[in-house]
Write a protein that holds these residues in place. Structure first.
Motif, PDB file in Angstrom:
ATOM      1  N   LEU A  42       0.862  -1.175   0.000  1.00 52.47           N
ATOM      2  CA  LEU A  42       0.000   0.000   0.000  1.00 52.47           C
ATOM      3  C   LEU A  42       0.908   1.237   0.000  1.00 52.47           C
ATOM      4  O   LEU A  42       2.129   1.125   0.133  1.00 52.47           O
ATOM      5  CB  LEU A  42      -0.898   0.017   1.244  1.00 52.47           C
ATOM      6  CG  LEU A  42      -1.649  -1.280   1.587  1.00 52.47           C
ATOM      7  CD1 LEU A  42      -2.437  -1.109   2.883  1.00 52.47           C
ATOM      8  CD2 LEU A  42      -2.576  -1.684   0.462  1.00 52.47           C
ATOM      9  N   THR A  82      -0.556   8.391   1.230  1.00 49.69           N
ATOM     10  CA  THR A  82      -0.149   9.596   0.505  1.00 49.69           C
ATOM     11  C   THR A  82       0.410  10.678   1.422  1.00 49.69           C
ATOM     12  O   THR A  82       1.228  11.482   1.003  1.00 49.69           O
ATOM     13  CB  THR A  82      -1.329  10.175  -0.301  1.00 49.69           C
ATOM     14  OG1 THR A  82      -2.472  10.231   0.548  1.00 49.69           O
ATOM     15  CG2 THR A  82      -1.641   9.289  -1.488  1.00 49.69           C
ATOM     16  N   VAL A 105      -6.319 -11.311   0.150  1.00 48.87           N
ATOM     17  CA  VAL A 105      -6.333  -9.842   0.104  1.00 48.87           C
ATOM     18  C   VAL A 105      -7.357  -9.317   1.109  1.00 48.87           C
ATOM     19  O   VAL A 105      -7.079  -8.392   1.887  1.00 48.87           O
ATOM     20  CB  VAL A 105      -6.649  -9.346  -1.322  1.00 48.87           C
ATOM     21  CG1 VAL A 105      -6.814  -7.832  -1.347  1.00 48.87           C
ATOM     22  CG2 VAL A 105      -5.559  -9.779  -2.291  1.00 48.87           C
ATOM     23  N   LEU A 119      -6.319  -7.122   4.434  1.00 47.30           N
ATOM     24  CA  LEU A 119      -6.832  -5.749   4.538  1.00 47.30           C
ATOM     25  C   LEU A 119      -7.695  -5.595   5.787  1.00 47.30           C
ATOM     26  O   LEU A 119      -7.617  -4.593   6.495  1.00 47.30           O
ATOM     27  CB  LEU A 119      -7.647  -5.386   3.301  1.00 47.30           C
ATOM     28  CG  LEU A 119      -6.853  -5.102   2.030  1.00 47.30           C
ATOM     29  CD1 LEU A 119      -7.812  -4.873   0.865  1.00 47.30           C
ATOM     30  CD2 LEU A 119      -5.945  -3.898   2.205  1.00 47.30           C
ATOM     31  N   TRP A 159      -6.740  -3.150   8.756  1.00 45.20           N
ATOM     32  CA  TRP A 159      -7.687  -2.063   9.006  1.00 45.20           C
ATOM     33  C   TRP A 159      -8.150  -2.073  10.456  1.00 45.20           C
ATOM     34  O   TRP A 159      -8.348  -1.017  11.051  1.00 45.20           O
ATOM     35  CB  TRP A 159      -8.869  -2.202   8.049  1.00 45.20           C
ATOM     36  CG  TRP A 159      -9.964  -1.229   8.277  1.00 45.20           C
ATOM     37  CD1 TRP A 159     -10.014   0.074   7.870  1.00 45.20           C
ATOM     38  CD2 TRP A 159     -11.181  -1.472   8.998  1.00 45.20           C
ATOM     39  NE1 TRP A 159     -11.192   0.643   8.281  1.00 45.20           N
ATOM     40  CE2 TRP A 159     -11.931  -0.276   8.969  1.00 45.20           C
ATOM     41  CE3 TRP A 159     -11.708  -2.600   9.632  1.00 45.20           C
ATOM     42  CZ2 TRP A 159     -13.184  -0.174   9.571  1.00 45.20           C
ATOM     43  CZ3 TRP A 159     -12.947  -2.497  10.232  1.00 45.20           C
ATOM     44  CH2 TRP A 159     -13.668  -1.291  10.204  1.00 45.20           C
ATOM     45  N   LEU A 165      -5.511   3.127   7.289  1.00 45.23           N
ATOM     46  CA  LEU A 165      -5.008   2.459   6.087  1.00 45.23           C
ATOM     47  C   LEU A 165      -6.080   2.323   5.019  1.00 45.23           C
ATOM     48  O   LEU A 165      -5.770   2.082   3.849  1.00 45.23           O
ATOM     49  CB  LEU A 165      -4.453   1.070   6.442  1.00 45.23           C
ATOM     50  CG  LEU A 165      -3.066   1.057   7.081  1.00 45.23           C
ATOM     51  CD1 LEU A 165      -2.670  -0.362   7.452  1.00 45.23           C
ATOM     52  CD2 LEU A 165      -2.029   1.645   6.118  1.00 45.23           C
ATOM     53  N   ALA A 166      -7.354   2.452   5.401  1.00 45.85           N
ATOM     54  CA  ALA A 166      -8.423   2.360   4.386  1.00 45.85           C
ATOM     55  C   ALA A 166      -8.228   3.391   3.280  1.00 45.85           C
ATOM     56  O   ALA A 166      -8.594   3.151   2.131  1.00 45.85           O
ATOM     57  CB  ALA A 166      -9.796   2.541   5.035  1.00 45.85           C
ATOM     58  N   GLU A 167      -7.640   4.535   3.617  1.00 45.75           N
ATOM     59  CA  GLU A 167      -7.429   5.586   2.618  1.00 45.75           C
ATOM     60  C   GLU A 167      -6.133   5.437   1.839  1.00 45.75           C
ATOM     61  O   GLU A 167      -5.857   6.219   0.925  1.00 45.75           O
ATOM     62  CB  GLU A 167      -7.462   6.958   3.297  1.00 45.75           C
ATOM     63  CG  GLU A 167      -8.831   7.351   3.814  1.00 45.75           C
ATOM     64  CD  GLU A 167      -9.901   7.224   2.740  1.00 45.75           C
ATOM     65  OE1 GLU A 167      -9.708   7.781   1.641  1.00 45.75           O
ATOM     66  OE2 GLU A 167     -10.918   6.551   2.998  1.00 45.75           O
ATOM     67  N   ALA A 168      -5.311   4.452   2.215  1.00 48.34           N
ATOM     68  CA  ALA A 168      -4.036   4.268   1.511  1.00 48.34           C
ATOM     69  C   ALA A 168      -4.273   3.737   0.105  1.00 48.34           C
ATOM     70  O   ALA A 168      -5.257   3.049  -0.154  1.00 48.34           O
ATOM     71  CB  ALA A 168      -3.144   3.300   2.290  1.00 48.34           C
ATOM     72  N   THR A 169      -3.346   4.071  -0.786  1.00 52.50           N
ATOM     73  CA  THR A 169      -3.424   3.546  -2.148  1.00 52.50           C
ATOM     74  C   THR A 169      -3.110   2.058  -2.137  1.00 52.50           C
ATOM     75  O   THR A 169      -2.153   1.612  -1.505  1.00 52.50           O
ATOM     76  CB  THR A 169      -2.397   4.264  -3.049  1.00 52.50           C
ATOM     77  OG1 THR A 169      -2.616   5.663  -2.955  1.00 52.50           O
ATOM     78  CG2 THR A 169      -2.528   3.821  -4.502  1.00 52.50           C
ATOM     79  N   PHE A 170      -3.929   1.301  -2.838  1.00 55.10           N
ATOM     80  CA  PHE A 170      -3.674  -0.130  -3.011  1.00 55.10           C
ATOM     81  C   PHE A 170      -2.725  -0.273  -4.193  1.00 55.10           C
ATOM     82  O   PHE A 170      -3.062   0.094  -5.313  1.00 55.10           O
ATOM     83  CB  PHE A 170      -5.000  -0.844  -3.280  1.00 55.10           C
ATOM     84  CG  PHE A 170      -4.881  -2.332  -3.342  1.00 55.10           C
ATOM     85  CD1 PHE A 170      -5.114  -3.093  -2.209  1.00 55.10           C
ATOM     86  CD2 PHE A 170      -4.537  -2.967  -4.514  1.00 55.10           C
ATOM     87  CE1 PHE A 170      -5.004  -4.474  -2.256  1.00 55.10           C
ATOM     88  CE2 PHE A 170      -4.423  -4.348  -4.569  1.00 55.10           C
ATOM     89  CZ  PHE A 170      -4.661  -5.102  -3.437  1.00 55.10           C
ATOM     90  N   VAL A 187      -0.388  -6.857  -4.908  1.00 51.41           N
ATOM     91  CA  VAL A 187      -0.333  -8.068  -4.094  1.00 51.41           C
ATOM     92  C   VAL A 187       0.966  -8.774  -4.482  1.00 51.41           C
ATOM     93  O   VAL A 187       1.171  -9.073  -5.657  1.00 51.41           O
ATOM     94  CB  VAL A 187      -1.510  -9.022  -4.362  1.00 51.41           C
ATOM     95  CG1 VAL A 187      -1.538 -10.125  -3.307  1.00 51.41           C
ATOM     96  CG2 VAL A 187      -2.833  -8.283  -4.403  1.00 51.41           C
TER      97      VAL A 187
END
Lengths: 368, 368
Positions: free
Chosen positions: A228, A231, A275, A279, A283, A289-294, A297
């Motif tokens: 992940l 930002t 996955v 996650l 979380w 971390l929900a707002e992190a860029t994926f 994998v």
């Protein structure tokens, strides 16, 4: 001499052996990929501790001791491997976890490890991004991290620019012997590469190399990890380890969430279930971390051994062969120490005490 | 003439206009990508029904009616778009969902739609992969699917091999007018492409094209979708639609799980939270998806309009301009009908009745 495998073990051995004056040929169809590429780079001798694995703990403590000098040597050679003495935080989500951690803390303290119980109200001060539902933690200052991808890419670059090392993308099908003495390796397309010394560092694929009587089977333990990117910079200072996942946060905002342990052979598919589980687990510990860029994998195959410990050293009946495999989840951690030991075996000097218990013939062969 | 945008709307218009004898230049920095690439290809006039959107329902029913002939025409041109008359199943996970579905069913039946209540014990017969926790469903035979990626790639190929069409990767910065009449477009790098007819089919980016007095703002509605692949073939025959996700299963085992609806501007990052939520929602409906291969997170920006319906037709004060944008979640469904209407406007023949209510000036400008 030939090194079979260009993961973190094979490449570190190649670099150190070349430094010691050897001419080395490393063979791997995918250099710097495999388990070392998919890993998270957590150096966790303390939180990796399991009951009854005292020799392995001593090995891992010796291994982490090598890292400051090793990282400095790599930096002097121009490779920044992102070594950070960040420490870990082992976190409890419920009363069961906390009770288990109390017992673990007692064992850790008895072994003289640098650990500290952290109460709920102090957790958020240490790591503001932790969920309020985390109850308690164990602060472990002896755990660190390294950027495993920067490490293996850097080692590969060092090897490619070193006149004594060549890295070829051949698969090794077999080790060839004559009267108990190694004579070379056979490649997957039927050629022979002659060598009177061979280092077997093929990780999870070590068991696929013919011509060896490895007493312990090395099997692939599939690991899936998520990459992940936060930002706004790093969410966490320390490695976070919960019951169902760990979270390694890099200074630039990258985050690795690991890891599954699956006995699936060499099935390299990332799966929706893994996955989701990773996650969800991450979380629950760090909601932000929900707002992190994926990003990705990652899938790798750790080299698993019957007792969760590496197979390191010469193998009786295979003169000229040194085994350096079976590092399971600890290949990055153990790489510097392993290379030090391999150089010692090859040059005939004293090997570090900590590796002695991990001779490849310590485990009785099923056929024996 | 110039078409601004090479998504499913722009490319279908280009293909049909060329067929009608026009010479067409399509401008798009990323042809066949954008919202049509990220979509799932569900053709869902019935399950997309919302209360009070009767004209939109009639538009969507007219749109799906065009699909059999449209898919056949594409097939005749050599493009298999994976059109499957699979139907949908709207599923209820709890009593609240089920009560809501009873009300929806009454409305659907009143409108004469081909729908049927499915009890729990009949669900598994229709779709054995559904979770036992699904309580009831509405079977909708009028919903279908198309492989949206095969569709836009196929259309792009048809356009590129058609001597009357060119597809250039210019960004369009503005539409140019002289005395209320379109004269061409200005590209992002400052060149002018002259044209006396312009079709605005720029999807979510329509609002970024200067020089127009569009009465309704078109805004990007971010959608994240997951692409999975089930190794043993398709898990489902029908499109499955639950409260928190839909699942579209292709005959070859590919699966698309959608979709978030996010007002995030043009932030194109796939996020960990969206991936988790979609996987969780899909897994609750179809547990076997946990074993599916995780392939990709797709992100697109649907062109949203104030009333959730497209803006289609000439725009007063912009002679020569035809607007075909704002298709929101229904661009693939509405593409054939939209192109039919655009051809009618350009050639001066009668447009289909269903599109008449969707003139771009139906919505009062905020400034008016």
């Amino acid at each position: 001499m030939v090194i079979v495998g260009a993961g973190v073990i094979g490449l570190t051995c190649a670099w150190r052996l070349a430094e010691a004056g050897a001419t080395v040929r490393v063979l791997d169809p995918s250099p710097a990929r495999g388990a070392s590429w998919a890993a998270a780079g957590m150096l966790a001798p303390v939180t990796e501790l399991h009951y009854g694995e005292d020799a392995l703990l001593q090995l891992n403590l010796a291994a982490v001791d090598r890292w400051p000098a090793h990282a400095a040597a790599l930096a002097a050679a121009g490779v920044d491997v992102g070594y950070v003495e960040c420490g870990s935080l082992l976190v409890a989500r419920d009363a069961d976890d906390a009770a288990e951690h109390r017992r673990l803390l007692a064992v850790q303290e008895q072994l003289g490890m640098d650990v500290e119980w952290v109460r709920s109200r102090d957790l958020r001060r240490l790591e503001p991004a932790l969920s309020p539902s985390v109850r308690s933690g164990i602060r472990v200052d002896g755990d660190h991290q390294v950027d495993n991808r920067a490490l293996v890419e850097g080692l590969l670059t060092l090897c490619r620019f070193d006149g004594r090392v060549t890295v070829d993308t051949d698969t090794v099908a077999a080790v060839q012997r004559d009267d108990g003495r190694v004579t070379g390796v056979a490649t997957g397309d039927g050629r022979t590469v002659r060598a009177d010394r061979v280092v077997l560092a093929a990780g999870a694929r070590s068991g696929l190399v013919d011509g060896l009587d490895l007493p312990a089977p090395v099997r692939p333990v599939k690991g899936q990890l998520l990459h992940l990117r936060n930002t706004g910079g790093p969410l966490l200072r320390r490695n976070i380890r919960g019951e169902d996942c760990y979270i390694v946060s890099r200074p630039d905002g990258r985050v690795v969430v690991g890891a599954t342990m699956e006995e699936q052979g060499f099935d390299d598919r990332p799966t929706a279930g893994a996955v989701r589980d990773l996650l969800q687990a991450a979380w629950e510990l760090v909601p932000g971390l929900a707002e992190a860029t994926f990003v990705e994998v990652a899938v790798g195959f750790r080299p698993g051994s019957p007792d969760n410990a590496p197979l390191m050293g010469p193998l009786p009946g295979h003169e000229g062969l040194v085994v350096a495999t079976g590092h399971a989840r600890n290949g990055v951690l153990q790489s510097a120490l392993t290379a030090e030991a391999v150089v010692a075996w090859v040059t005939g000097t004293d090997v570090p005490d900590a590796v002695v218990p991990f001779a490849p013939d310590r485990i009785a062969s099923p056929a024996a």
